[in-house]
Design a protein around this motif. Structure first.
Motif, short mmCIF file in Angstrom:
data_model
loop_
_atom_site.label_atom_id
_atom_site.label_comp_id
_atom_site.label_asym_id
_atom_site.label_seq_id
_atom_site.Cartn_x
_atom_site.Cartn_y
_atom_site.Cartn_z
N LEU A 1 1.54 26.69 1.45
CA LEU A 1 0.32 25.44 1.39
C LEU A 1 -0.91 26.26 0.86
O LEU A 1 -1.07 27.41 1.28
N ARG A 2 -1.57 25.40 0.42
CA ARG A 2 -2.97 25.78 -0.17
C ARG A 2 -3.87 26.10 1.04
O ARG A 2 -3.80 25.26 2.00
N ILE A 3 -4.67 26.95 1.02
CA ILE A 3 -5.81 27.08 1.96
C ILE A 3 -6.97 26.31 1.63
O ILE A 3 -7.39 26.17 0.27
N GLN A 4 -7.33 25.22 2.24
CA GLN A 4 -8.01 24.23 1.92
C GLN A 4 -9.50 24.57 2.32
O GLN A 4 -9.94 23.90 3.37
N GLN A 5 -10.02 25.32 1.37
CA GLN A 5 -11.46 25.60 1.77
C GLN A 5 -12.46 24.40 1.90
O GLN A 5 -13.20 24.60 2.58
N GLU A 6 -12.27 23.58 0.86
CA GLU A 6 -13.15 22.30 1.04
C GLU A 6 -13.16 21.53 2.32
O GLU A 6 -13.96 20.78 2.72
N ARG A 7 -12.09 21.94 3.08
CA ARG A 7 -11.95 21.13 4.47
C ARG A 7 -12.40 22.04 5.82
O ARG A 7 -12.27 21.56 6.74
N MET A 8 -12.73 23.21 5.26
CA MET A 8 -12.97 24.08 6.36
C MET A 8 -14.41 24.15 6.68
O MET A 8 -15.26 24.64 5.72
N GLN A 9 -14.58 23.84 7.83
CA GLN A 9 -16.15 24.02 8.60
C GLN A 9 -16.02 25.31 9.45
O GLN A 9 -15.90 25.24 10.76
N GLY A 10 -16.30 26.45 8.92
CA GLY A 10 -16.30 27.57 9.97
C GLY A 10 -15.28 28.59 9.35
O GLY A 10 -14.70 28.43 8.40
N ALA A 11 -15.39 29.65 10.04
CA ALA A 11 -14.29 30.86 9.57
C ALA A 11 -13.07 30.98 10.32
O ALA A 11 -13.07 31.11 11.38
N PHE A 12 -12.03 30.73 9.56
CA PHE A 12 -10.69 30.67 10.21
C PHE A 12 -10.08 32.18 9.99
O PHE A 12 -9.14 32.37 10.62
N VAL B 1 0.97 -1.28 -0.01
CA VAL B 1 -0.04 -0.10 0.19
C VAL B 1 0.81 1.37 0.10
O VAL B 1 1.82 1.42 0.66
N ILE B 2 0.69 2.22 -0.93
CA ILE B 2 1.30 3.46 -1.04
C ILE B 2 0.19 4.49 -0.53
O ILE B 2 -0.72 4.64 -1.23
N ASN B 3 0.62 5.36 0.13
CA ASN B 3 -0.19 6.50 0.93
C ASN B 3 0.05 7.65 -0.21
O ASN B 3 1.02 8.25 -0.26
N ALA B 4 -1.22 7.90 -1.16
CA ALA B 4 -1.08 9.10 -2.01
C ALA B 4 -1.62 10.25 -1.16
O ALA B 4 -2.38 11.22 -1.86
N GLY B 5 -1.94 10.20 0.26
CA GLY B 5 -2.57 11.36 0.69
C GLY B 5 -3.83 10.81 1.67
O GLY B 5 -4.77 10.28 0.99
N ASP B 6 -3.52 10.67 2.97
CA ASP B 6 -4.86 10.40 3.77
C ASP B 6 -5.41 11.54 4.85
O ASP B 6 -4.54 11.85 5.62
N GLY B 7 -6.42 12.10 4.40
CA GLY B 7 -6.97 13.23 5.23
C GLY B 7 -6.05 14.32 5.68
O GLY B 7 -5.07 14.74 4.87
N MET B 8 -5.82 14.66 6.97
CA MET B 8 -5.00 15.52 7.36
C MET B 8 -3.83 14.87 7.90
O MET B 8 -3.07 15.51 8.67
N HIS B 9 -3.50 13.64 7.48
CA HIS B 9 -2.39 12.93 8.29
C HIS B 9 -1.20 12.98 7.65
O HIS B 9 -0.17 13.92 7.71
N GLU B 10 -0.88 12.43 6.18
CA GLU B 10 0.39 12.36 5.79
C GLU B 10 0.06 12.27 4.26
O GLU B 10 -0.82 11.64 3.67
N ASP C 1 -2.01 27.29 5.38
CA ASP C 1 -3.12 26.39 6.27
C ASP C 1 -2.30 24.99 6.83
O ASP C 1 -2.46 24.20 6.22
N LEU C 2 -1.88 25.47 7.91
CA LEU C 2 -1.06 24.24 8.60
C LEU C 2 -2.19 23.21 9.21
O LEU C 2 -1.45 21.93 9.15
N LEU C 3 -3.12 23.62 9.34
CA LEU C 3 -4.04 22.64 10.21
C LEU C 3 -4.47 21.55 9.58
O LEU C 3 -4.48 20.47 9.86
N HIS C 4 -5.03 21.83 8.04
CA HIS C 4 -5.56 20.85 7.21
C HIS C 4 -4.65 20.18 6.43
O HIS C 4 -4.89 19.55 5.50
N SER C 5 -3.28 20.44 6.49
CA SER C 5 -2.14 19.95 5.43
C SER C 5 -1.70 18.88 5.98
O SER C 5 -0.79 18.79 6.84
N ARG C 6 -1.84 17.77 5.15
CA ARG C 6 -1.10 16.71 5.17
C ARG C 6 0.42 16.82 4.68
O ARG C 6 1.41 16.16 5.13
#
Lengths: 180, 306
Positions: free
Chosen positions: B219-230, B123-132, B161-166
């Motif tokens: 890093l990209r501002i990941q609006q699709e992962r944002m629930q709320g006003a950051f 298995v190769i991780n090509a991006g899993d959520g906000m992990h890696e 956007d450090l919070l949402h960034s894998r």
């Protein structure tokens, strides 16, 4: 076990092969079409020395490249155990189209390395011909492959191994047979 | 190498260097007239993408094809996932068809670890959520090393956007492991709690963070992962944290500007910087193929103690 070839004899052998190369490619324009490709690891310094030897004889600069055949090996994915062999760079800084390629390796044994090298070379273009140069031919072929230039024929048994050491890599020049 | 590449966290320093050195050799294949070697002939690689992706998916597919693997892509939009199949069921069904490698992108952190436990395939991780996103960090390191000839001792500043960034997590792990001095910067609402544990410094002033940097990674501002006003607005974000020519001037004269893509021009980076002389953004994309070839090659071989 004493060395089968020492530094002096390796040097003399390569000079002899350089003369043979020039003799066999003496047709008009023949030398201009020559290019050396050494198989990593020890084919590369041998190819460089041959280029120098030819330059010393008639002043021609023969383009010289290095080929890593790891990705073409037929035993690469056969072993489920152990890490993959390390890949090094292939550097052929010229077009091989319509060239007379002199493929260089240290030891000719089963012929499988040469088979892989031929496949790899063909992926770079269509040479006019490919000739094979080896410092040592130890026999025991498993494929129908024959060298055009041989430094020394060395009859060996399967239990033995042939060790080629070169100044550029090992710090000294010698060829040795080892019992394993 | 282990069976799978789930994250940078599992790699030793030597393994990271092995991947980078192998990628060095793989890159040459992309410059040949025939960009293909027979190494993975007869191996099947499944690219299973639960999230949209252009770069990563294309890059993996090109890498697989250059190594002669048989590849197939499963885009979730046209798959049975829409009928309610779980990830584990989808994976076991794919596994039943005996692929050799599964490349997974998923919106949930840890999805690759789940797959790794239930699949015999690598298995190769090509991006899993906000992990890696390990292959992104590896290609970033490859690009940095190419320009700077080293990674140890460099000042690397990561802004956005450090919070949402894998990408941040993988890069922070990798760069600190190789001895870089990593400084991260973003609005305090987008700084994850405990980020210092990665061994990075946190700064809230982008000017201070960029000061004398060797590498600036946006890093990209990941609006699709944002629930709320950051933050109040994209315009205000750009004014406070966006990478502009004036800010780049604070860094070292030979700074390189990186971005994992896709870029939001005028939000985290101005077009002048993105297309400017310091930008290596497209080189990152080019290097991605070589790095993924290296990972595929190294994983497809044996495993110690297998």
């Amino acid at each position: 076990m004493p060395a089968v070839l020492d530094a002096v004899r390796i040097n003399r052998t390569l000079t002899r092969i350089a003369h043979e190369i020039l003799e066999r490619n003496a047709a008009p324009g023949g030398v201009d079409e020559l290019a050396l490709v050494g198989i990593r690891t020890r084919g590369v310094p041998i190819a460089r020395r041959l280029a120098k030897a030819i330059h010393d004889i008639n002043g021609h600069e023969i383009p010289t490249g290095a080929l890593d055949i790891t990705l073409y090996r037929d035993d690469l994915m056969r072993h489920a155990v152990g890490p993959q062999p390390v890949i090094r760079r292939t550097e052929i800084p010229f077009s091989i189209d319509d060239k007379r390629i002199l493929l260089v390796d240290d030891v000719l044994y089963t012929g499988r390395t040469i088979r892989a090298a031929l496949d790899a070379l063909i992926d770079f273009g269509r040479p006019k011909s490919i000739q094979l140069i080896v410092l040592v031919d130890r026999g025991h072929r498993e494929l129908p492959i024959k060298a055009d230039y041989v430094g020394k024929n060395l009859p060996t048994s399967l239990s033995q191994s042939v060790q080629v050491r070169l100044q550029e890599i090992d710090g000294r020049d010698e060829v040795e047979i080892q019992e394993s | 190498m282990k069976k799978d590449l789930l994250g940078i966290g599992d790699l030793t320093r030597d393994e990271i260097y092995l991947i980078l050195d192998t990628a060095e050799a793989m890159r040459e294949i992309g410059q040949r007239p025939i960009k293909k070697v027979p190494t993975l002939r007869g191996k099947t690689v499944v690219n299973l993408f639960y999230e949209p992706s252009t770069r990563t998916r294309t890059s993996f597919e090109i890498a697989e094809k250059r190594l002669s693997a048989d590849t197939l892509n499963i885009a979730v939009a046209t798959s049975s996932v829409l009928k309610g199949e779980t990830l584990a069921d989808t994976a076991m069904n794919i596994e039943a068809m005996a692929p050799d490698v599964i490349v997974l992108r998923h919106a949930s952190s840890g999805a690759c670890h789940l797959l790794s436990r239930i699949c015999r395939s690598r298995v190769i991780n090509a991006g899993d959520g906000m992990h890696e996103h390990p292959t992104q960090a590896l290609l970033d390191a490859f690009t940095i090393r190419e320009h700077k000839k080293r990674i140890e001792g460099l000042k690397v500043t990561i802004v956005g956007d450090l919070l949402h960034s894998r990408v941040l997590r993988s890069n922070a792990l990798l760069l600190t492991r190789l001895g870089a001095d990593v400084c991260v910067c973003g609005p305090s609402t987008l700084v994850p709690i405990g980020i210092e544990r990665f061994g990075v410094r946190v700064s809230t002033s982008v000017d201070e963070a960029v000061d004398e940097a060797d590498v600036v990674m946006m890093l990209r501002i990941q609006q699709e992962r944002m629930q709320g006003a950051f933050f109040p607005s994209l315009r205000e974000y750009f004014n406070t944290f966006g990478m502009t020519t004036a800010r780049v001037a604070r860094a070292k004269p030979d700074v390189i500007i990186m971005h994992p893509g896709p870029m939001n021009r005028g939000v985290e980076i101005s077009s002048e910087v993105a297309d400017g002389p310091y930008s290596v953004i497209l080189e990152q994309v080019a290097n991605g193929v070589a790095v993924r070839m290296a990972v595929l090659y190294l994983l497809a071989g044996g495993v110690e103690g297998d």
